[in-house]
Design a protein around this motif. Structure first.
Motif, mmCIF file in Angstrom:
data_model
loop_
_atom_site.group_PDB
_atom_site.id
_atom_site.type_symbol
_atom_site.label_atom_id
_atom_site.label_comp_id
_atom_site.label_asym_id
_atom_site.label_seq_id
_atom_site.Cartn_x
_atom_site.Cartn_y
_atom_site.Cartn_z
ATOM 1 N N LEU B 56 46.221 -36.019 -7.941
ATOM 2 C CA LEU B 56 45.101 -36.930 -7.712
ATOM 3 C C LEU B 56 44.211 -36.401 -6.594
ATOM 4 O O LEU B 56 44.712 -35.947 -5.555
ATOM 5 N N ILE B 57 42.904 -36.476 -6.833
ATOM 6 C CA ILE B 57 41.920 -36.075 -5.823
ATOM 7 C C ILE B 57 40.921 -37.217 -5.703
ATOM 8 O O ILE B 57 40.287 -37.585 -6.695
ATOM 9 N N ASN B 58 40.784 -37.769 -4.514
ATOM 10 C CA ASN B 58 39.789 -38.842 -4.380
ATOM 11 C C ASN B 58 38.446 -38.264 -3.903
ATOM 12 O O ASN B 58 38.322 -37.064 -3.649
ATOM 13 N N ILE B 62 37.145 -34.604 -2.476
ATOM 14 C CA ILE B 62 36.049 -33.831 -3.076
ATOM 15 C C ILE B 62 35.020 -33.453 -2.013
ATOM 16 O O ILE B 62 34.529 -32.324 -1.982
ATOM 17 N N SER B 85 43.464 -30.677 -13.824
ATOM 18 C CA SER B 85 43.672 -31.478 -15.029
ATOM 19 C C SER B 85 42.317 -31.676 -15.705
ATOM 20 O O SER B 85 41.259 -31.402 -15.110
ATOM 21 N N ALA B 86 42.342 -32.180 -16.926
ATOM 22 C CA ALA B 86 41.086 -32.413 -17.650
ATOM 23 C C ALA B 86 40.192 -33.388 -16.894
ATOM 24 O O ALA B 86 38.972 -33.196 -16.803
ATOM 25 N N THR B 87 40.798 -34.415 -16.324
ATOM 26 C CA THR B 87 40.007 -35.408 -15.583
ATOM 27 C C THR B 87 39.433 -34.809 -14.304
ATOM 28 O O THR B 87 38.276 -35.063 -13.943
ATOM 29 N N GLN B 88 40.239 -34.011 -13.623
ATOM 30 C CA GLN B 88 39.739 -33.358 -12.401
ATOM 31 C C GLN B 88 38.570 -32.429 -12.731
ATOM 32 O O GLN B 88 37.556 -32.420 -12.024
ATOM 33 N N ARG B 90 36.546 -32.610 -15.253
ATOM 34 C CA ARG B 90 35.390 -33.442 -15.612
ATOM 35 C C ARG B 90 34.715 -33.991 -14.352
ATOM 36 O O ARG B 90 33.487 -34.002 -14.236
ATOM 37 N N THR B 91 35.530 -34.437 -13.398
ATOM 38 C CA THR B 91 34.983 -34.977 -12.146
ATOM 39 C C THR B 91 34.251 -33.892 -11.360
ATOM 40 O O THR B 91 33.164 -34.113 -10.828
ATOM 41 N N MET B 94 30.967 -33.288 -12.959
ATOM 42 C CA MET B 94 30.074 -34.415 -12.703
ATOM 43 C C MET B 94 29.535 -34.367 -11.269
ATOM 44 O O MET B 94 28.387 -34.704 -11.010
ATOM 45 N N MET B 95 30.364 -33.930 -10.343
ATOM 46 C CA MET B 95 29.979 -33.887 -8.934
ATOM 47 C C MET B 95 29.243 -32.596 -8.583
ATOM 48 O O MET B 95 28.989 -32.323 -7.416
#
Lengths: 143, 114
Positions: B56-58, B62, B85-88, B90-91, B94-95
């Motif tokens: 997890l990265i908040n 970031i 991960s795929a979500t990381q 994607r984030t 996005m960022m």
């Protein structure tokens, strides 16, 4: 077993307590067989919302109240603080988007809202001088 | 979920790999920034950050990664990430992190593309 589960959780605004809320969300999502990516997205949205509440709400009770409602095809999360509310320009994202360089565009912590909006299917933010509620929904995608 | 926080550094002749373990929040992020800045100050400007063991990265984490990118940009260095991960991933896209740093599936390819 009922197809709907509701869980209420109150966490103090202590460091890393957002992980307790994220864990609850992930357990409920896994209970309904959400895929791994969706579970991670739910965790991240919960974490960002709880951090925003902790850092910006100026809540006197220093608590974050979380309501989870999970059905077979969706997880709804409602996160409430009793702080001072958030401003309209933060809500509409004008402070978060469209900055041209790495030096200026991404440093503000309000970017958590941008993450939540991108990862969740529905996001509603209600804010007043008596507090803020961020509600979001993640729909389960078919396997 | 509360993994032990840890940072491992593997230095080679022309690059270094920083591997994080645990929740990348302000606490782990500050440790990471400190170690990255020390490497940069020593002249190591080709870095890989391996996030395979960071689940997890908040957004604060970031922000700290962006500060490392900025420090490297000032010295014309390069930063590649791997193990996301795929979500990381994607984030990160996005960022806009992906505009300033590479994202690769594994450490080997991240090093090869420095």
């Amino acid at each position: 077993m009922s197809n709907e589960h509701k869980v209420l959780l109150t966490i103090p605004m202590y460091p890393d307590m957002e992980l307790a809320a994220a864990k609850t969300g992930s357990v409920l999502a896994e209970l309904k067989d959400f895929n791994e990516e969706a579970v991670e997205e739910i965790q991240l949205a919960i974490i960002e919302t709880c951090i925003n509440a902790s850092e910006h709400s100026q809540s006197e009770d220093k608590e974050v109240h979380i309501q989870f409602l999970v059905t077979d095809d969706r997880l709804e999360v409602k996160i409430t603080d009793r702080g001072v509310g958030i401003t309209a320009d933060t809500l509409d994202g004008t402070r978060l988007l469209g900055r041209p360089t790495v030096h200026t565009d991404l440093r503000k912590r309000g970017r958590g809202l941008q993450i939540i909006r991108a990862l969740m299917d529905e996001v509603v933010i209600e804010s007043s001088p008596n507090g803020t509620t961020v509600s979001f929904t993640k729909k389960k995608t078919p396997p | 979920m509360l993994d032990k926080l840890d940072i491992q550094i593997r230095e080679a002749k022309e690059h270094a790999v920083i591997e994080t373990t645990g929740y990348l929040n302000d606490a782990l992020g500050e440790q990471l920034a400190e170690k990255a800045q020390a490497l940069i100050q020593d002249g190591c400007t080709q870095l890989v950050i391996n996030l395979e063991k960071t689940t997890l990265i908040n957004s604060i984490g970031i922000s700290i990664l962006i500060e490392i990118i900025e420090a490297l940009t000032e010295r014309e260095g390069t930063l590649n990430f791997c193990g996301l991960s795929a979500t990381q991933e994607r984030t990160f896209r996005m960022m806009a992190i992906a505009k300033y740093a590479g994202i690769f599936p594994d450490e080997e390819s991240a090093i090869a593309n420095l």
